[in-house]
Write a protein that holds these residues in place. Structure first.
Motif, PDB file in Angstrom:
ATOM      1  N   CYS A 116       3.670   6.791   2.461  1.00 14.76           N
ATOM      2  CA  CYS A 116       3.549   8.252   2.541  1.00 14.76           C
ATOM      3  C   CYS A 116       3.241   8.696   3.964  1.00 14.76           C
ATOM      4  CB  CYS A 116       2.465   8.742   1.584  1.00 14.76           C
ATOM      5  SG  CYS A 116       2.945   8.688  -0.158  1.00 14.76           S
ATOM      6  N   ARG A 117       2.370   7.944   4.659  1.00  8.18           N
ATOM      7  CA  ARG A 117       2.059   8.292   6.047  1.00  8.18           C
ATOM      8  C   ARG A 117       3.311   8.172   6.915  1.00  8.18           C
ATOM      9  NH1 ARG A 117      -2.376  10.691   7.078  1.00  8.18           N
ATOM     10  NH2 ARG A 117      -3.862   9.003   6.803  1.00  8.18           N
ATOM     11  N   LEU A 118       4.124   7.153   6.675  1.00  4.41           N
ATOM     12  CA  LEU A 118       5.372   7.010   7.430  1.00  4.41           C
ATOM     13  C   LEU A 118       6.294   8.196   7.155  1.00  4.41           C
ATOM     14  CD1 LEU A 118       7.400   5.489   9.174  1.00  4.41           C
ATOM     15  CD2 LEU A 118       8.028   4.121   7.157  1.00  4.41           C
ATOM     16  N   GLN A 139       0.839  -1.194   0.000  1.00  2.41           N
ATOM     17  CA  GLN A 139       0.000   0.000   0.000  1.00  2.41           C
ATOM     18  C   GLN A 139       0.879   1.251   0.000  1.00  2.41           C
ATOM     19  OE1 GLN A 139      -3.263   0.503  -0.131  1.00  2.41           O
ATOM     20  NE2 GLN A 139      -3.870  -1.651  -0.153  1.00  2.41           N
ATOM     21  N   PRO A 140       0.958   1.984  -1.117  1.00  2.00           N
ATOM     22  CA  PRO A 140       1.830   3.162  -1.167  1.00  2.00           C
ATOM     23  C   PRO A 140       1.414   4.258  -0.183  1.00  2.00           C
ATOM     24  CG  PRO A 140       0.427   3.059  -3.120  1.00  2.00           C
ATOM     25  CD  PRO A 140       0.277   1.755  -2.413  1.00  2.00           C
ATOM     26  N   ALA A 151       0.546   9.222  -7.604  1.00  2.00           N
ATOM     27  CA  ALA A 151       0.812  10.661  -7.658  1.00  2.00           C
ATOM     28  C   ALA A 151       1.025  11.306  -6.287  1.00  2.00           C
ATOM     29  CB  ALA A 151      -0.315  11.367  -8.410  1.00  2.00           C
ATOM     30  N   PRO A 152       0.296  10.933  -5.218  1.00  5.22           N
ATOM     31  CA  PRO A 152       0.496  11.607  -3.929  1.00  5.22           C
ATOM     32  C   PRO A 152       1.930  11.547  -3.411  1.00  5.22           C
ATOM     33  CG  PRO A 152      -1.570  10.409  -3.882  1.00  5.22           C
ATOM     34  CD  PRO A 152      -0.883  10.038  -5.168  1.00  5.22           C
ATOM     35  N   ALA A 153       2.658  10.477  -3.727  1.00  7.16           N
ATOM     36  CA  ALA A 153       4.049  10.388  -3.268  1.00  7.16           C
ATOM     37  C   ALA A 153       4.895  11.467  -3.943  1.00  7.16           C
ATOM     38  CB  ALA A 153       4.615   9.000  -3.557  1.00  7.16           C
TER      39      ALA A 153
END
Length: 454
Positions: A375-377, A370-371, A405-407
């Motif tokens: 990102c949360r990390l 789960q990408p 894209a969010p990354a």
């Protein structure tokens, strides 16, 4: 009431002004009979409207089906109110009914041949069907699933457009996008006979299906103009505002529900989350604890209690609440990475970056594919001051999931915060090559334009 029931329907011959006197009459009436929507609708000093409606007999008395139209003929409020037999009405309520129907009728004029204002050329559902729809709306107000009830209504009346619209949103809320996509063409086909509220909701459904955050938010704003202070709409609008990181607007949309103590647990946990995101932990704690009996059924309430306990130094209590929160996901057979991710976000918002990193690492371990977890990390690491590790985590996410894209947006923000503007510009450009419609895309475009020239 008996006279109106004999006529079957009524309408004002001319537009009338609903004023403070009418509002006061509603205020004295029993809320169970006249309902909250009317009371909220009449908060304005004056409203020019055409009133139409029907009164029909039921096994327990009468049903008053009323619609308020603006001067263009668009329905602004419509509802069904059960009225007991006239003899059983308390004196004060009977007096209010007489005053209100007096305003409805003007000088006693009514038109039994029609119930619909000429500006609305569409078939309306039967009173029985509409009563079931109102029951579904009351279930929605409590934050519960109404899919079966809405499906049952549509089997009885397949042309009931508003029920089909809310069914689409119910499916989207449950993540059943494929089913919602099958319904959406039916909404488009019926759009020409829809009123302005329904047209706005159809646009909102389409925007949500395509991931166009700006169009979704704009469509919800239009819909709320035609359904004032609608709790369900306000909640959807607040969720949209949270996705757009507009936490102040989200809280303002939730305020009426908080004030009237709407029996929907998700309202209170979302409001508490918005308060945390604005840096107001005290307000988040007040919202959660003062409405605990209403919000305790939402697992997020346990997560919030854990965060509050840890912040105040009650580590054992915090651990117990964390375990209770995680257990709720196990009990409902939901993935544990979602629970870990939620705890990480709550701890990050309250400034406990160490705990945020700990739970974010658990989320990544539980769902390495789960990408969003990576990102949360990275967010938690950046909050803890570990900028290099946060950058490495985002770079790893981009390498593994190049189309996420969010990354790319997040690493652009990180580069921008550290003064590496050329790298930030490249990151935003690569993100916009993938995503052009989401809130992040709009923000990336704005940030890209504001970067200093090399």
């Amino acid at each position: 009431v008996h006279e109106l029931a004999a006529a079957g329907s009524f309408a004002t011959a001319e537009p009338i002004t609903l004023n403070r006197r009418l509002r006061t009459a509603f205020g004295r009436a029993d809320r169970e009979i006249f309902g909250e929507p009317f009371r909220r609708f009449l908060e304005a000093d004056t409203i020019t409207a055409v009133v139409t409606g029907t009164i029909s007999r039921s096994t327990t008395g009468f049903l008053l089906h009323v619609r308020l139209h603006d001067t263009r003929g668009e329905v602004r409020v419509e509802n069904v109110y059960p009225l007991p037999d006239d003899d059983a009405l308390p004196f004060t309520v009977r007096s209010a009914v007489q005053k209100i129907t007096g305003h409805f009728l003007g000088e006693g004029r009514f038109t039994p041949e029609t119930v619909v204002h000429p500006g609305i050329a569409r078939r309306l559902p039967t009173v029985g069907t509409y009563r079931r729809f109102l029951e579904a709306r009351r279930v929605m107000d409590r934050g519960l699933s109404t899919e079966r009830l809405l499906q049952s209504i549509l089997r009885t009346d397949p042309a009931f457009l508003r029920a089909r619209i809310f069914l689409t949103f119910e499916l989207l809320d449950e993540g059943r996008t494929a089913e919602a996509e099958r319904i959406y063409p039916l909404l488009l086909k019926a759009e020409q006979r829809a009123d302005l509220f329904e047209q706005a909701m159809i646009s909102a459904a389409g925007a949500r299906l395509t991931g166009n955050d700006a169009a979704y938010d704009a469509a919800l704003r239009r819909a709320m103009q035609y359904s004032v202070n609608d709790d369900v709409l306000c909640f959807h609008g607040a969720q949209s505002a949270v996705r757009n990181e507009d936490y102040g607007r989200a809280l303002s949309l939730l305020r009426p529900s908080l004030r009237y103590r709407r029996p929907c647990a998700a309202v209170y946990t979302l409001a508490a989350y918005c308060a945390l995101a604005r840096g107001d932990s005290a307000e988040a704690k007040r919202i959660t604890l003062s409405n605990w009996e209403l919000c305790r059924s939402d697992p997020d309430a346990s997560a919030l209690r854990a965060v509050f306990a840890y912040t105040e130094g009650f580590n054992d209590s915090a651990t117990a609440w964390e375990q209770r929160f995680v257990a709720s996901f196990t009990r409902r057979k939901q993935s544990l990475d979602s629970a870990y991710d939620r705890l990480a976000e709550y701890y990050r918002l309250t400034g406990r970056a160490d705990r945020a990193v700990e739970w974010a690492r658990k989320a990544v371990a539980a769902a390495p594919a789960q990408p969003a977890r990576l990102c949360r990390l990275a967010h938690a690491l950046a909050a803890a001051g570990a900028m290099d590790e946060a950058e490495d985590t985002l770079a790893q996410c981009i390498a593994r999931f190049p189309l996420y894209a969010p990354a790319r947006y997040d690493i652009g923000r990180l580069y921008e915060s550290t003064g590496r503007f050329s790298e930030a510009a490249a990151a935003y450009d690569s993100m916009l090559a993938i995503d052009t419609l989401s809130f992040r895309a709009l923000d990336a475009r704005r940030r890209r334009a504001a970067l200093p020239s090399p």
